[in-house]
Design an enzyme around this catalytic site. Structure first.
Site, PDB file in Angstrom:
ATOM      1  N   GLN A   1      -4.597  -1.423   9.579  1.00  0.00           N
ATOM      2  CA  GLN A   1      -4.552  -2.768   8.983  1.00  0.00           C
ATOM      3  C   GLN A   1      -5.130  -3.804   9.949  1.00  0.00           C
ATOM      4  O   GLN A   1      -4.789  -3.823  11.137  1.00  0.00           O
ATOM      5  CB  GLN A   1      -3.099  -3.111   8.608  1.00  0.00           C
TER       6      GLN A   1
ATOM      7  N   LYS B   1       0.839  -1.211   0.000  1.00  0.00           N
ATOM      8  CA  LYS B   1       0.000   0.000   0.000  1.00  0.00           C
ATOM      9  C   LYS B   1       0.873   1.260   0.000  1.00  0.00           C
ATOM     10  O   LYS B   1       0.634   2.204  -0.756  1.00  0.00           O
ATOM     11  CB  LYS B   1      -0.937  -0.011   1.226  1.00  0.00           C
TER      12      LYS B   1
ATOM     13  N   ASP C   1     -10.911   2.917   4.136  1.00  0.00           N
ATOM     14  CA  ASP C   1     -11.330   1.515   4.098  1.00  0.00           C
ATOM     15  C   ASP C   1     -12.846   1.402   3.937  1.00  0.00           C
ATOM     16  O   ASP C   1     -13.361   0.347   3.578  1.00  0.00           O
ATOM     17  CB  ASP C   1     -10.967   0.827   5.427  1.00  0.00           C
TER      18      ASP C   1
HETATM   19  N1  GUN Z   1      -6.828  -6.821   6.175  1.00  0.00           N
HETATM   20  C1  GUN Z   1      -7.177  -7.568   5.092  1.00  0.00           C
HETATM   21  N2  GUN Z   1      -7.837  -6.815   4.185  1.00  0.00           N
HETATM   22  C2  GUN Z   1      -7.915  -5.573   4.701  1.00  0.00           C
HETATM   23  C3  GUN Z   1      -8.475  -4.356   4.223  1.00  0.00           C
HETATM   24  O1  GUN Z   1      -9.058  -4.248   3.131  1.00  0.00           O
HETATM   25  N3  GUN Z   1      -8.334  -3.287   5.064  1.00  0.00           N
HETATM   26  C4  GUN Z   1      -7.727  -3.379   6.274  1.00  0.00           C
HETATM   27  N4  GUN Z   1      -7.659  -2.278   7.016  1.00  0.00           N
HETATM   28  N5  GUN Z   1      -7.202  -4.495   6.741  1.00  0.00           N
HETATM   29  C5  GUN Z   1      -7.291  -5.583   5.947  1.00  0.00           C
END
Ligand code: GUN
Length: 316
Positions: free
Chosen positions: A104, A60, A127
C-alpha cells in the site's frame, strides 16, 4: 458515436453497481478455480499508521474474503528499515501459495518506493506498478494492469460507451492512473491526448474530448468550459471541500443541501477533480464522487488477483 448522441443532463455511472457486477463474476471464477484445486491468495503489506491506507487496506482484505480469495494483511511498523521491507517482499515472492502482493502506498519518507515496487515479482504484481507490467502494457502485451484505469475501461465498455475512434483526453500523468489510463485507451483505439499542469489551454483541449478522464487531484479543475456537450466524464479525483461557499459553486440544487449538512457534521465533503454541477448539466455520462470510480479499484484488484493466480498456475 454513442457519446455524440447522448442527451444531457448526464447519466450518472454508478461505481457501486459496476463493482458489484465485477465482484460477482470474480466470486464465480474463484469457485470454479477451487474445483480444480486453485485457491487465489492476496497479501497486502501496509507500513505505518496512515489513516486512509488503513481504511483502504481493510476494505481490500474484507472484499477478498467475501469473494473467497485467501487474504493476509501484513502490517509493519512506520520505522521499518528499507532492508526489512524488501526482505518481507522477497519472502512473499518465494511463497508459492501467494498469487498477489500489494504494498500500500504512500510509504514512509525513508523508504525508496521504486525499489520496493521493483522487488515485487512481476507475476504477483496485482497493482501493475512493476516496470515489467508497465512496459508490457506500453507494448500492448498481456499484463497485470493498474486497477483504477482498468476499472475505468471496464465501466466504459459495460456502459457501451464507444472508445474506438473517440477523442479521449486524460488530465494527469501519474504512473498509477494517468499514464496507464492513456495506454489502455490507446489499446481501445481511441485518439489519446495527455494533459497536465503545464498544458497551455486546458479547456481548449478538454472541450474536444468525447471521453474525458480527470486524474490530477485538483478540486474542480474541470469546469463547464472543459466539457464537450454529451461527453463521458470520468472523475478519478479524491479531494475534499471544507468551505460552504466553495460547495455552493460546486454542487447543483439536487445535492447542495446534503453536502452542506455533511460539511457541518464532518467538517468536509468528498469531491473529485470535476465540478459536479457543470458535469451534471453538460456531460452525457458522469461518475460521481463518492460512488463512482473509487469503488471499482478494489473490485479490479480482486480480478487481478484471480488473473495472477490463473497465469501463475497455467490456467487459461
Ligand atoms: N494508494 C492509493 N491507491 C493505491 C493503489 O491503487 N495501490 C497501492 N498499492 N497503493 C495505493
Amino acid at each position: 458515436m454513442n457519446t455524440e448522441m447522448k442527451q444531457y443532463p448526464a447519466e450518472l455511472l454508478s461505481g457501486k453497481e459496476i463493482a458489484a457486477a465485477i465482484k460477482e463474476e470474480v466470486a464465480e471464477e474463484v469457485s470454479k478455480l477451487r474445483v480444480v484445486g486453485i485457491e487465489p491468495c492476496l497479501v497486502v503489506v501496509r507500513v505505518g499508521e496512515d489513516a486512509a491506507s488503513e481504511v483502504y487496506v481493510n476494505s481490500k482484505i474484507k472484499t477478498a474474503r467475501e469473494l473467497g480469495i485467501v487474504s493476509e494483511h501484513k502490517h509493519l511498523a512506520a520505522d521499518v528499515s528499507q532492508e526489512d521491507l524488501l526482505a518481507t517482499v522477497e519472502e512473499l515472492n518465494e511463497r508459492d501459495e501467494v498469487d498477489g502482493i500489494l504494498v500500500q502506498l504512500p510509504l514512509p519518507k525513508h523508504i525508496d518506493e521504486t525499489a520496493v515496487l521493483e522487488t515485487i515479482d512481476p507475476e504477483k504484481d496485482v497493482d501493475g506498478f512493476h516496470p515489467v507490467n508497465a512496459g508490457r502494457l506500453f507494448q500492448g502485451h498481456e499484463a497485470l494492469v493498474p486497477c483504477t484505469p482498468a476499472g475505468v475501461i471496464d465501466m466504459l465498455k459495460r456502459k457501451g460507451i464507444e472508445l474506438k475512434g473517440a477523442n479521449a483526453v486524460v488530465v494527469g500523468r501519474s504512473n498509477i492512473v494517468g499514464k496507464p489510463m492513456a495506454m489502455l485507451l490507446l489499446q481501445e483505439h481511441a485518439t489519446v491526448t495527455i494533459c497536465h499542469s503545464r498544458t497551455k489551454d486546458l479547456a481548449a483541449v478538454c472541450s474536444q474530448a468525447d471521453v474525458l478522464i480527470a486524474a490530477v487531484g485538483v478540486t474542480g479543475i474541470i469546469k463547464e468550459e472543459h466539457i464537450k456537450p454529451g461527453a463521458a466524464v470520468v472523475d478519478v479525483g479524491m479531494n475534499s471541500i471544507e468551505d460552504t461557499e466553495e460547495a455552493k459553486g460546486f454542487f447543483g440544487e439536487d445535492e447542495l443541501e446534503k453536502r452542506l449538512r455533511t460539511i457541518e457534521k464532518r467538517g468536509s465533503t468528498l469531491v473529485g477533480d470535476v465540478n459536479a454541477k457543470a458535469a451534471k448539466s453538460k456531460a452525457g455520462y458522469f461518475t460521481p464522487v463518492p460512488g463512482g470510480v473509487g469503488l471499482l479499484t478494489v473490485a479490479m484488484l480482486m480480478k487481478n488477483t484471480v488473473k495472477a493466480a490463473r497465469m501463475r498456475r497455467g490456467e487459461q
